[in-house]
Design a protein around this motif. Structure first.
Motif, PDB file in Angstrom:
ATOM      1  N   PRO A 114      30.052 -37.266  88.210  1.00 49.13           N
ATOM      2  CA  PRO A 114      29.998 -38.506  87.703  1.00 49.13           C
ATOM      3  C   PRO A 114      30.106 -38.453  86.415  1.00 49.13           C
ATOM      4  N   GLU A 115      30.452 -37.409  85.615  1.00 47.38           N
ATOM      5  CA  GLU A 115      30.780 -37.598  84.149  1.00 47.38           C
ATOM      6  C   GLU A 115      32.151 -37.737  84.005  1.00 47.38           C
ATOM      7  N   ARG A 116      32.847 -37.582  85.011  1.00 51.17           N
ATOM      8  CA  ARG A 116      34.291 -37.494  84.627  1.00 51.17           C
ATOM      9  C   ARG A 116      35.221 -38.475  84.865  1.00 51.17           C
ATOM     10  N   TYR A 117      36.158 -38.886  83.854  1.00 50.69           N
ATOM     11  CA  TYR A 117      37.295 -39.768  83.991  1.00 50.69           C
ATOM     12  C   TYR A 117      38.592 -39.371  84.826  1.00 50.69           C
ATOM     13  N   ALA A 118      39.523 -39.806  84.469  1.00 50.72           N
ATOM     14  CA  ALA A 118      40.822 -39.477  85.484  1.00 50.72           C
ATOM     15  C   ALA A 118      40.694 -37.812  85.683  1.00 50.72           C
ATOM     16  N   HIS A 119      41.119 -37.482  86.722  1.00 52.66           N
ATOM     17  CA  HIS A 119      41.429 -35.939  86.725  1.00 52.66           C
ATOM     18  C   HIS A 119      42.289 -35.640  87.962  1.00 52.66           C
ATOM     19  N   VAL A 120      42.768 -34.613  88.105  1.00 58.93           N
ATOM     20  CA  VAL A 120      43.441 -33.983  89.291  1.00 58.93           C
ATOM     21  C   VAL A 120      42.393 -33.093  89.971  1.00 58.93           C
ATOM     22  N   VAL A 121      42.615 -33.393  91.452  1.00 54.89           N
ATOM     23  CA  VAL A 121      41.608 -32.536  92.319  1.00 54.89           C
ATOM     24  C   VAL A 121      42.362 -31.841  93.448  1.00 54.89           C
ATOM     25  N   ASN A 122      41.568 -30.681  93.832  1.00 55.66           N
ATOM     26  CA  ASN A 122      42.232 -29.875  95.081  1.00 55.66           C
ATOM     27  C   ASN A 122      41.506 -30.876  96.196  1.00 55.66           C
ATOM     28  N   LEU A 123      42.555 -31.190  97.123  1.00 53.34           N
ATOM     29  CA  LEU A 123      41.974 -32.084  97.984  1.00 53.34           C
ATOM     30  C   LEU A 123      40.891 -31.287  99.204  1.00 53.34           C
ATOM     31  N   ASP A 124      39.854 -31.830  99.648  1.00 50.55           N
ATOM     32  CA  ASP A 124      39.217 -31.295 100.904  1.00 50.55           C
ATOM     33  C   ASP A 124      39.874 -31.476 102.023  1.00 50.55           C
ATOM     34  N   GLU A 125      39.663 -30.280 102.789  1.00 51.33           N
ATOM     35  CA  GLU A 125      40.415 -30.275 104.210  1.00 51.33           C
ATOM     36  C   GLU A 125      40.490 -31.349 104.682  1.00 51.33           C
ATOM     37  N   ALA A 126      39.121 -32.143 105.201  1.00 51.75           N
ATOM     38  CA  ALA A 126      39.118 -33.471 105.663  1.00 51.75           C
ATOM     39  C   ALA A 126      40.209 -34.391 105.409  1.00 51.75           C
ATOM     40  N   THR A 127      40.335 -34.558 104.140  1.00 48.41           N
ATOM     41  CA  THR A 127      41.193 -35.638 103.512  1.00 48.41           C
ATOM     42  C   THR A 127      42.735 -35.239 103.532  1.00 48.41           C
ATOM     43  N   ILE A 132      51.600 -53.537  86.039  1.00 52.16           N
ATOM     44  CA  ILE A 132      51.190 -52.479  86.825  1.00 52.16           C
ATOM     45  C   ILE A 132      51.212 -51.174  86.217  1.00 52.16           C
ATOM     46  N   HIS A 133      50.341 -50.391  86.370  1.00 44.78           N
ATOM     47  CA  HIS A 133      50.079 -48.918  85.729  1.00 44.78           C
ATOM     48  C   HIS A 133      49.492 -48.127  86.758  1.00 44.78           C
ATOM     49  N   LEU A 134      50.438 -47.454  87.473  1.00 40.24           N
ATOM     50  CA  LEU A 134      49.963 -46.453  88.344  1.00 40.24           C
ATOM     51  C   LEU A 134      50.136 -44.903  87.931  1.00 40.24           C
ATOM     52  N   PHE A 135      49.551 -44.058  88.532  1.00 39.50           N
ATOM     53  CA  PHE A 135      49.734 -42.565  88.196  1.00 39.50           C
ATOM     54  C   PHE A 135      51.153 -42.219  88.554  1.00 39.50           C
ATOM     55  N   ASP A 136      51.617 -41.314  87.780  1.00 39.32           N
ATOM     56  CA  ASP A 136      53.068 -40.786  88.017  1.00 39.32           C
ATOM     57  C   ASP A 136      52.806 -39.518  88.723  1.00 39.32           C
ATOM     58  N   ALA A 137      52.879 -39.629  90.164  1.00 36.67           N
ATOM     59  CA  ALA A 137      52.438 -38.383  90.940  1.00 36.67           C
ATOM     60  C   ALA A 137      53.456 -37.095  90.880  1.00 36.67           C
ATOM     61  N   LEU A 138      54.633 -37.485  90.278  1.00 36.90           N
ATOM     62  CA  LEU A 138      55.663 -36.340  90.105  1.00 36.90           C
ATOM     63  C   LEU A 138      55.653 -35.801  88.672  1.00 36.90           C
ATOM     64  N   THR A 139      54.574 -36.187  87.746  1.00 35.93           N
ATOM     65  CA  THR A 139      54.687 -35.616  86.326  1.00 35.93           C
ATOM     66  C   THR A 139      54.588 -34.078  86.393  1.00 35.93           C
ATOM     67  N   SER A 140      55.408 -33.691  85.484  1.00 35.93           N
ATOM     68  CA  SER A 140      55.176 -32.231  85.240  1.00 35.93           C
ATOM     69  C   SER A 140      53.628 -31.951  84.209  1.00 35.93           C
ATOM     70  N   ASP A 141      52.966 -33.141  83.968  1.00 36.15           N
ATOM     71  CA  ASP A 141      51.920 -32.612  83.222  1.00 36.15           C
ATOM     72  C   ASP A 141      50.801 -33.656  83.666  1.00 36.15           C
ATOM     73  N   PRO A 142      50.310 -33.314  84.872  1.00 34.10           N
ATOM     74  CA  PRO A 142      49.113 -34.239  85.274  1.00 34.10           C
ATOM     75  C   PRO A 142      47.926 -34.306  84.438  1.00 34.10           C
ATOM     76  N   ASP A 143      47.572 -33.339  83.629  1.00 34.55           N
ATOM     77  CA  ASP A 143      46.596 -33.448  82.667  1.00 34.55           C
ATOM     78  C   ASP A 143      46.771 -34.761  81.730  1.00 34.55           C
ATOM     79  N   ASP A 144      47.985 -34.600  81.030  1.00 31.80           N
ATOM     80  CA  ASP A 144      48.675 -35.635  80.199  1.00 31.80           C
ATOM     81  C   ASP A 144      48.654 -37.045  81.046  1.00 31.80           C
ATOM     82  N   GLU A 145      49.119 -37.149  82.145  1.00 32.51           N
ATOM     83  CA  GLU A 145      49.053 -38.297  82.758  1.00 32.51           C
ATOM     84  C   GLU A 145      47.508 -39.001  82.828  1.00 32.51           C
ATOM     85  N   CYS A 146      46.559 -38.076  83.056  1.00 35.98           N
ATOM     86  CA  CYS A 146      45.365 -38.567  83.342  1.00 35.98           C
ATOM     87  C   CYS A 146      44.842 -38.881  81.800  1.00 35.98           C
TER      88      CYS A 146
END
Ligand code: GLP
Length: 239
Positions: A148-161, A99-113
């Motif tokens: 559509p060109e992006r692989y893993a990344h960090v996003v600012n969530l929409d208000e709806a989300t 199992i390989h999940l994102f570490d949501a607590l990482t201090s370096d999200p870009d490196d996680e991606c």
């Protein structure tokens, strides 16, 4: 894009589990990316039952995470990590080294991606993605406007989300950012299945299937995929 409509949520879930089992039968070392969320809950219950009763061997599979709420620890019930552990990995008896999940607590999200992108590339890509759809048409956390060109990344969530996401948490929770596989992962996956159930998804499903293909509705990108399937119950298909 193939569209399959089933009479109810139970039938849809059985069929979705069947697609996963079929993939693992064809390719025992498949790389699977299975979403968290309310929609696939019964798919995973069914998968666990059938894994036990039919002796289905997942021991050579690898599981990669689709998305996670940034800053939410894995022990929080609202996290994707917690959900997948409880509803999928434990019942289906998947060992932690698969199992390989994102570490949501990482201090370096870009490196996680970067690490997730590297892992998926080393594994030879994703064989099967099973995804849900957000009320705003997002997939994973690829929000309206996602490239559509992006692989893993960090996003600012929409208000709806941020608002809809509260349903996963016991207490009101600040949800500002997400970390997600990108639409490029989706386009490159060998098979993508989107599942949706219930009347509340009918509007967004209608737009996904009949509206213009646009980054403003990220799920429409599935119509550009050579092996995608939208699996619906009759309520979600009612639009
Ligand atoms: C969430 C998640 C997605 C999920 C989708 C639908 O916000 N980021 O991965 O598939 O929205 O969720 P649900 O199945 O609970 O409707």
């Amino acid at each position: 894009m193939q569209i399959s409509v089933y009479r109810d949520y139970q039938t849809l879930s059985f069929q979705a589990a069947d697609r996963i089992i079929e993939m693992v039968g064809q390719k025992p070392d498949a790389v699977l990316c299975l979403a968290a969320g309310d929609t696939p809950r019964l798919t995973y219950d069914t998968l666990a039952e059938r894994a036990a009763s039919e002796n289905i061997d997942f021991s050579q599979c690898t599981f990669v995470g689709l998305d996670e709420w940034v800053g939410i620890p894995p022990e929080n019930e609202g996290s994707c990590h917690y959900f997948l552990q409880k509803h999928l990995f434990e019942p289906v008896r998947i060992s932690s080294d698969q199992i390989h999940l994102f570490d949501a607590l990482t201090s370096d999200p870009d490196d996680e991606c970067r690490k997730m992108n590297q892992l998926i590339s080393t594994l030879g890509g994703i064989d099967l993605m099973l995804v849900g759809i957000g009320m705003n048409g997002h997939i994973g956390f690829n929000e309206p406007g996602a490239s559509p060109e992006r692989y893993a990344h960090v996003v600012n969530l929409d208000e709806a989300t941020q608002t809809v996401g509260q349903k996963y948490f016991r207490q009101p929770t600040v949800l500002r950012q997400g970390i997600t596989l990108g639409l490029k992962h989706l386009l490159e996956a060998r098979k993508v299945i989107l599942i949706a159930n219930g009347a509340k998804k009918a509007g967004v499903i209608k737009q996904t299937i009949e509206g213009p293909i646009t980054p403003e509705l990220p799920a429409t990108i599935l119509r550009m995929h050579r092996n995608s399937e939208v699996m619906l119950d009759e309520e979600a298909a009612s639009g």
